[in-house]
Design a protein around this motif. Sequence first.
Motif, short mmCIF file in Angstrom:
data_model
loop_
_atom_site.label_atom_id
_atom_site.label_comp_id
_atom_site.label_asym_id
_atom_site.label_seq_id
_atom_site.Cartn_x
_atom_site.Cartn_y
_atom_site.Cartn_z
N VAL A 41 -22.32 -19.62 47.19
CA VAL A 41 -23.30 -20.20 48.10
C VAL A 41 -24.16 -21.19 47.33
N ALA A 70 -19.87 -21.71 50.83
CA ALA A 70 -20.77 -22.22 51.87
C ALA A 70 -21.86 -23.04 51.21
N THR A 72 -25.40 -25.93 51.99
CA THR A 72 -26.37 -26.56 52.88
C THR A 72 -26.97 -27.77 52.19
N ILE A 176 -23.55 -26.07 56.61
CA ILE A 176 -24.54 -25.68 57.59
C ILE A 176 -25.38 -26.88 58.02
N ARG A 185 -28.51 -22.96 64.64
CA ARG A 185 -27.76 -23.07 63.40
C ARG A 185 -26.32 -23.43 63.74
N ALA A 187 -22.59 -23.86 62.10
CA ALA A 187 -21.70 -23.63 60.95
C ALA A 187 -20.46 -24.49 61.15
N SER A 200 -25.17 -32.31 57.20
CA SER A 200 -25.91 -31.20 56.61
C SER A 200 -27.13 -31.66 55.82
N ASP A 224 -30.93 -22.42 57.65
CA ASP A 224 -30.21 -21.54 56.72
C ASP A 224 -29.97 -22.29 55.42
N PRO A 227 -27.02 -20.04 52.70
CA PRO A 227 -26.25 -19.29 53.71
C PRO A 227 -25.42 -18.15 53.13
N GLU A 230 -23.02 -16.18 55.57
CA GLU A 230 -21.85 -16.94 55.98
C GLU A 230 -20.62 -16.56 55.17
N ASN A 273 -36.38 -18.96 56.03
CA ASN A 273 -35.01 -18.47 56.21
C ASN A 273 -34.37 -18.07 54.88
N SER A 277 -32.45 -14.51 53.79
CA SER A 277 -31.12 -14.48 53.17
C SER A 277 -31.12 -13.69 51.88
#
Length: 744
Positions: A41, A70, A72, A176, A185, A187, A200, A224, A227, A230, A273, A277
């Motif tokens: 992530v 994943a 962002t 994201i 949100r 994805a 993103s 997010d 994430p 995810e 957020n 997480s």
Amino acid sequence: MTAVIPKTLRTALACALALVLPIGDALAQASPKPRPKVGLVLGGGGARGGAHLGVLEVLEELRIPFDCVAGTSMGALAAGAYVAGVSPAEMKETIGKTDWASMFDDSAGRDSVSLRRKEIDDRFYSGLEFGVTKDGLRYREGAVAGEKIKLYFNALVRADLGERGIEDLPIPLTLIATDIGTGERVAMREGNLTSAMRASMSVPGAIAPVVRDGRKLVDGGLVDNVPIQEVRDRCGAEVVIAVNVGSPLLEADKVTGVFSVMGQMVNLLAEQNVAKSIASLGPADIYMRPELGDITAADFNRQIEAAGIGRTTALGYVDRLKALSVSAEEYRKWRAGIRLAPSAQPPIVDEVRIAETRFVNPTELRASVRQKEGEPLDSRALEKDIVLIYSRGDLQSLDYSVLREREKTIVQLTPLEKSWGPDYLRFGVNLSSDFRSESPYNLRALYRKTWINSFGAEMLTAVQLGSNQGAGLEFYQPLDYRQRYFLRPFIATDQQKTGIYFDGNRVSEYRTRQNKVGLDVGANLDVYGQASIGWLERQLSATLDTGIPVFSNTKGNLGGVATSLALDTQDFAFFPTRGFRVNLDHFEALRSSSGLGKYGRLEGGLGGAWSPGDLILLGTLLGGTQTKGEVPLGDGFSLGGIGRLSAFAPGQILGKDAYGFASVQAQYRLTRPLPILGLSLLAGVSYEVGYMKNPVTEPNLTGGIDSYGVYLASNTLLGPVYLGYSRSSSKERDGRFYLFIGTP
């Protein structure tokens, strides 16, 4: 009662255990515990996301594969590029060679747009362009459209080799984003990769949203930013490696301006957020938060520095990371499955296709793209052409994709026209003062109606109010799709006050007025210049407004031939660092009435800029002369004002015969332009010298007239700002302070 086992049976059991236990140990060694599924992530954080590259380097060195990824915002850039096969070393090399200041300027640069576009942009703010629609005025959705950012992503993941779909990548990838309409949100697990990367990281208000599947998407950090859930959902990750590069919140006393308030609001949403997480992490997961110090989200030139900090952070987790390592052979196979083929050749283009448009002519777009069918795709030339087309101001975005249809390779250009076009309203302003009696001001507006026909005809209507008043209407009709030749009928009126000076004193003021109508035929000299010739009808008048009647009131009509040549390659309108300007204008009055005689007037100029490092050197030559007859006062020559003998009032020295002027300036860049805003601060010194033959005002200022001074200048959202002081050895008076804000 305890059972008694006979001695012979006990001996047999012991022998059996002695045989079975070694076999169990061997089976246990032959069947090692399976490697847990790993999810990577990468969080958002703007330029701070450079730390991801250092983390990825360490993970490669330790031979740690992932089962899904994943990302962002800036983490989406790193994640998308990595899964698409770009190594951390290749990303660092590309980032190091990128001019990040220009990355947030979507245009090709002032030196690469047409002279007509330059002239409009120099007087009317492009940043204050409103669309005129049936629903009222509309404004653009971001400070920049992100055109160059998207093309940068295309080049990074080698989109020229073919469409890169997220679902086609070798590792499950999720990027994201946030639906700006609903706040949901989003994805992104399929569809165009670079479009998802761009969506993103669309910071609201700074970078325009991206439309995907009918949804308008912005930065995923709002919903997010890290994430983690995810990757658990996507591939059942049992171990999560999460990297958080988000900006820390500012202390209350440091949130002082509008930009810091906006940044703090975004960071507050992200932190909320992120906290949720992080709370989901378990003891087997690995969480990294690189200590990036004063590197901000906007410090894109410090991404390599951030990568070093990310590497140091990851090395602090070596013992835990080694538990996820695989053999060299196993890792080689895993990495080979996602590496880009370095020797891939660009495809042969069978067709260049333009997607459907609303008002821009597809034929004209195709004529502006140099790529030819039957030749290998030249992605660099294509990207340059795309930026040049975008710079014309008709499109919200322009992207390309390489498609395969049976055995054909198709390059498809997808123009997205401005949703607030094709009719626009712009504004301009200037304010100035000499801290004495002169404080002129002007407000102006421009209505621009474009694409009236398939050749790209447009109509301009301009109005100016203030110290100098005027209005004008023109129709610009290109004669071919490439807009090499044009016709331009026009009508205009302007009125201004002209001060009459003697020995530095303003003794009277005349109101000069000009009404004109004409027709030009001309040629655009690529993007660098324009030449035209036409017939011009003029009505000139000069009437005493206040003070001593130095001249008789005049009024008359003229008709004659007007010719013009202009070249402009300078990179900036007001603070150029390179390039030159040339202009030459001639008017020959062949018909006159009401007391005005026939005359000829020629005026021209040459300017250049050169920039060794942070030092900028500028030079200017100006001159004009009568070619026959007597030039009327309303069409005479003038010296005085900023950049034309700054120690004197604007137009203080007037003449009808001839004049000459030269100046040199040296500017030093005190600050670097800020990304997106482009603000910078300069310190400068100037020396100017002028000559007016037979001046009709200030008759004692004969021969060479000099002016020298110092100033501070800045490129602001309102245009250039100058604050300076100049004086002249040609007069005994004190020097003159001056302030100018806006566009000329």
